[in-house]
Design an enzyme around this catalytic site. Structure first.
Site, PDB file in Angstrom:
ATOM      1  N   TYR A  25       0.688  -1.203   0.105  1.00 18.98           N
ATOM      2  CA  TYR A  25       0.090  -0.035  -0.113  1.00 18.98           C
ATOM      3  C   TYR A  25       0.729   1.303  -0.011  1.00 18.98           C
ATOM      4  CZ  TYR A  25      -2.589   3.843   1.897  1.00 18.98           C
ATOM      5  OH  TYR A  25      -3.291   5.029   2.185  1.00 18.98           O
ATOM      6  N   ASN A  53      -3.282  10.071  10.433  1.00 20.79           N
ATOM      7  CA  ASN A  53      -4.737   9.034  10.753  1.00 20.79           C
ATOM      8  C   ASN A  53      -5.950   9.891  10.253  1.00 20.79           C
ATOM      9  OD1 ASN A  53      -2.313   7.606  11.939  1.00 20.79           O
ATOM     10  ND2 ASN A  53      -4.144   6.060  12.313  1.00 20.79           N
TER      11      ASN A  53
HETATM   12  N1  UDP Z   1      -5.418  -0.568  16.200  1.00 16.82           N
HETATM   13  C1  UDP Z   1      -5.786  -1.431  17.540  1.00 16.82           C
HETATM   14  N2  UDP Z   1      -7.042  -2.173  17.428  1.00 16.82           N
HETATM   15  C2  UDP Z   1      -7.929  -2.160  16.377  1.00 16.82           C
HETATM   16  C3  UDP Z   1      -7.471  -1.213  15.390  1.00 16.82           C
HETATM   17  C4  UDP Z   1      -6.297  -0.621  15.433  1.00 16.82           C
HETATM   18  O1  UDP Z   1      -5.155  -1.601  18.546  1.00 16.82           O
HETATM   19  O2  UDP Z   1      -8.863  -2.941  16.456  1.00 16.82           O
HETATM   20  C5  UDP Z   1      -4.401   0.154  16.473  1.00 16.82           C
HETATM   21  C6  UDP Z   1      -3.447  -0.073  15.450  1.00 16.82           C
HETATM   22  O3  UDP Z   1      -2.506  -0.985  15.669  1.00 16.82           O
HETATM   23  C7  UDP Z   1      -2.506   1.106  15.271  1.00 16.82           C
HETATM   24  C8  UDP Z   1      -3.597   2.313  15.734  1.00 16.82           C
HETATM   25  O4  UDP Z   1      -4.739   1.494  16.427  1.00 16.82           O
HETATM   26  O5  UDP Z   1      -1.390   1.358  16.223  1.00 16.82           O
HETATM   27  C9  UDP Z   1      -4.204   2.924  14.583  1.00 16.82           C
HETATM   28  O6  UDP Z   1      -5.006   1.888  13.681  1.00 16.82           O
HETATM   29  P1  UDP Z   1      -5.652   2.173  12.517  1.00 16.82           P
HETATM   30  O7  UDP Z   1      -5.773   0.914  11.590  1.00 16.82           O
HETATM   31  O8  UDP Z   1      -6.902   3.084  12.687  1.00 16.82           O
HETATM   32  O9  UDP Z   1      -4.749   3.190  11.248  1.00 16.82           O
HETATM   33  P2  UDP Z   1      -3.286   3.173  10.639  1.00 16.82           P
HETATM   34  O10 UDP Z   1      -2.243   3.549  11.784  1.00 16.82           O
HETATM   35  O11 UDP Z   1      -3.137   1.610  10.588  1.00 16.82           O
HETATM   36  O12 UDP Z   1      -3.311   3.853   9.543  1.00 16.82           O
END
Ligand code: UDP
Length: 313
Positions: A125, A154
């Site tokens: 990605y 984010n």
């Molecule tokens: N995260 C989590 N549980 C979930 C989804 C996400 O602990 O069910 C954590 C993930 O590991 C990251 C943060 O939340 O550290 C943000 O994740 P998200 O998928 O929202 O955005 P990303 O940072 O991957 O773009």
């Protein structure tokens, strides 16, 4: 974005194949259903309108899926995007705004992350987005196509007016999932790793409100139309929040207790991602208005309640 463009009385047409977008999100606006790489369709569209800029939001965005199905990502995010760019060049449309991502940086070497930080994406990605940024440099040099790449950290929150919000299937993002746990649509939220080297052991991210991101797009169009050079901008609030802090804020916003399950780390998650957005502020004049985490949660909760539970927030 459409709501904001309409508010500003900017004329626009939306092209979407509705593979993940929803028709009802753009109700009342002109929608052409089709693919980015449908050259005949795009040529007809570009010849029949006086289009001065194109904004691209049409990438696939699931990191995990990009690892197991990279072909889907290279096809849509790179090849179809290049086809669009070629069509723009053929029709002499000179301004392009591209939704890029913090994922182009990979595991940060330092934080907050500025635009000069090395680009070492760690998944397909992120690589697709970084490839398009590089294509855009070459297209500027060779064809004079000007571009602004907005590297979202984010993206979060929802339209403050309550009309649109996040609706992914499957949902993988932290904030919507935490709110689903609050509303009862999920039993709990899993924390992906609590042994990172951060104050509470959970990952830290820079959550930036979708309304602030939309404003950045408007500023980027204005910037290019006033003759600005191609630019790359990191968009975040410059303040990181841990997964734990997000869950605490969600409990405050919803007034509900959220069940937590401690899970394993998710592959490819850097411990800390925080943006240095000085460039966006200085060059584009970007001033995020909805930086407070509680406000982001509040708007997202309003959307969860109205859209999924049919309640007024
Ligand atoms: N995260 C989590 N549980 C979930 C989804 C996400 O602990 O069910 C954590 C993930 O590991 C990251 C943060 O939340 O550290 C943000 O994740 P998200 O998928 O929202 O955005 P990303 O940072 O991957 O773009």
């Amino acid at each position: 974005m459409s709501l904001l463009l309409a508010q500003q009385e900017i004329e626009f047409v939306i092209l979407d194949d509705l593979s993940s977008g929803r028709r009802e999100s753009v109700e009342g606006f002109e929608l052409v259903e089709g693919r980015l790489d449908d050259v005949a369709l795009l040529s007809a569209l570009f010849s029949s309108r006086n289009i001065s800029a194109v904004m691209h939001f049409a990438a696939f965005i699931e990191v995990g899926e990009s690892v197991v199905n990279p072909a889907k990502y290279y096809q849509n995010n790179v090849h179809a995007t290049q086809s669009l760019l070629d069509c723009m060049v053929a029709h002499e449309i000179k301004n392009f705004i591209f939704s890029s991502t913090a994922a182009i940086f990979g595991t940060p070497e330092y934080t907050p992350i500025d635009e000069m930080h090395p680009k070492q994406p760690i998944n397909p990605y992120g690589r697709t987005k970084w490839m398009v940024e590089q294509i855009l440099d070459d297209y500027d040099h060779a064809y004079g196509l000007k571009s602004v790449c907005l590297r979202y950290f984010n993206a979060a929150g929802a339209d403050p007016g309550g009309r649109t919000g996040e609706c992914h299937d499957p949902e993988t993002h932290l904030i919507p999932l935490v709110l689903q746990a609050a509303s009862g649509r999920q039993e709990h939220i899993s924390i992906f790793g609590d042994d990172y080297e951060t104050a509470d052991g959970t990952c830290i991210r820079d959550y930036v409100h979708v309304e602030d991101l939309s404003q950045a797009h408007l500023l980027a169009i204005k910037y290019l139309e006033e003759g600005g050079q191609s630019g790359r901008f990191n968009l975040g609030n410059g303040r990181g929040f841990s997964v734990r802090e997000v869950i605490d804020a969600a409990e405050r916003a919803t007034g509900r207790k959220i069940e937590i399950v401690h899970g394993d780390r998710r592959e490819g998650d850097p411990p800390v991602l925080v943006a240095d957005s000085t460039q966006a502020r200085e060059v584009l004049g970007w001033e995020p208005k909805f930086g407070a985490l509680d406000m982001i949660l509040d708007h997202a909760w309003g959307w969860e309640q109205r859209h999924f539970l049919g309640k007024e927030a």
